[in-house]
Design a protein around this motif. Structure first.
Motif, short mmCIF file in Angstrom:
data_model
loop_
_atom_site.label_atom_id
_atom_site.label_comp_id
_atom_site.label_asym_id
_atom_site.label_seq_id
_atom_site.Cartn_x
_atom_site.Cartn_y
_atom_site.Cartn_z
N GLN A 92 22.15 15.78 -49.73
CA GLN A 92 22.42 16.27 -51.04
C GLN A 92 23.43 17.55 -50.96
O GLN A 92 24.41 17.80 -51.68
N ARG A 120 13.39 15.04 -46.81
CA ARG A 120 14.14 16.43 -46.04
C ARG A 120 15.45 15.80 -45.82
O ARG A 120 16.26 16.81 -46.25
N GLU A 140 17.57 15.74 -48.85
CA GLU A 140 17.94 17.05 -49.33
C GLU A 140 19.03 17.54 -48.39
O GLU A 140 20.03 18.31 -49.11
#
Length: 213
Positions: free
Chosen positions: A157, A151, A154
């Motif tokens: 990113q 997570r 993510e």
């Protein structure tokens, strides 16, 4: 109840910022300063959870302001609030130790997001500057950052692709406080103090092919 210092020499703008802060933090304890000397005096009197700092205050106007503040209150989060172009001036103040750089032209919701993020312990920088400083991850590759949870990776990113807080929250269905926590953990695990250092760390990592579960 956060304790906030608004350092701004225009009284009308101070009033507007107080209203914006009050919408997010109705019980915030706010002190005001219209010169940099007044800022330092207020910090000597008591600590604060956030210093919203206009860098063009009388007595200021240079990145050394950050060191002077930290010389009195080393742990004070400083969110620079300026009319100056972000691309030209943000990096010098972030390198000096500011927690974020926000332009005065930002909409109220962005001002609230920036303040909440910095109070939450995470750095703030606009999406265009994130993209400029951090670059983009290749679509089919991941960076060698195994310390991050899936997570957290993510979130990182999306950050490096230039997504702002509202976009990240909507895409991942998380609250502001949760996003601030993710950002804090990312910076701590990556061993950096600000976005500039993170950019250097990310660019130094070798890329590897993403593996499927």
């Amino acid at each position: 109840m956060p304790k906030i210092i608004i350092a701004e020499d225009h009284s009308v703008l101070r009033m507007g910022v107080k209203i914006i802060i009050g919408e997010r933090y109705p019980k915030a304890f706010i002190r005001e300063a219209d010169t940099f000397y007044h800022v330092l005096d207020l910090l000597r009197e008591a600590p604060c959870d956030l210093l919203l700092l206009d860098i063009q205050l009388p007595g200021g106007g240079h990145p050394r302001m950050i060191a002077e503040v930290q010389g009195i209150r080393p742990a004070t989060p400083i969110l620079v609030f300026s009319n100056f172009d972000e691309e030209t001036h943000a990096i010098s103040y972030l390198k000096a130790g500011a927690s974020g750089y926000l332009q005065k032209t930002a909409p109220p919701e962005t001002v609230q997001e920036a303040i909440s993020t910095v109070i939450g312990g995470a750095p703030w920088i606009s999406a265009p500057m994130q993209s400029r400083l951090l670059g983009h991850f290749p679509k089919n590759k991941m960076q060698e950052s195994s310390q991050l949870s899936p997570r957290e990776f993510e979130v990182m990113q999306m950050m490096v692709k230039g997504a702002g807080n509202p976009e990240i929250k909507a895409a991942l269905n998380i609250q502001s406080s949760t996003l601030s926590t993710f950002k804090m953990k990312i910076f701590r695990k990556m061993g950096v103090n600000n976005v500039i250092e993170l950019a250097d760390k990310v660019s130094a990592f070798p890329a590897r092919q993403e593996t499927k579960p």
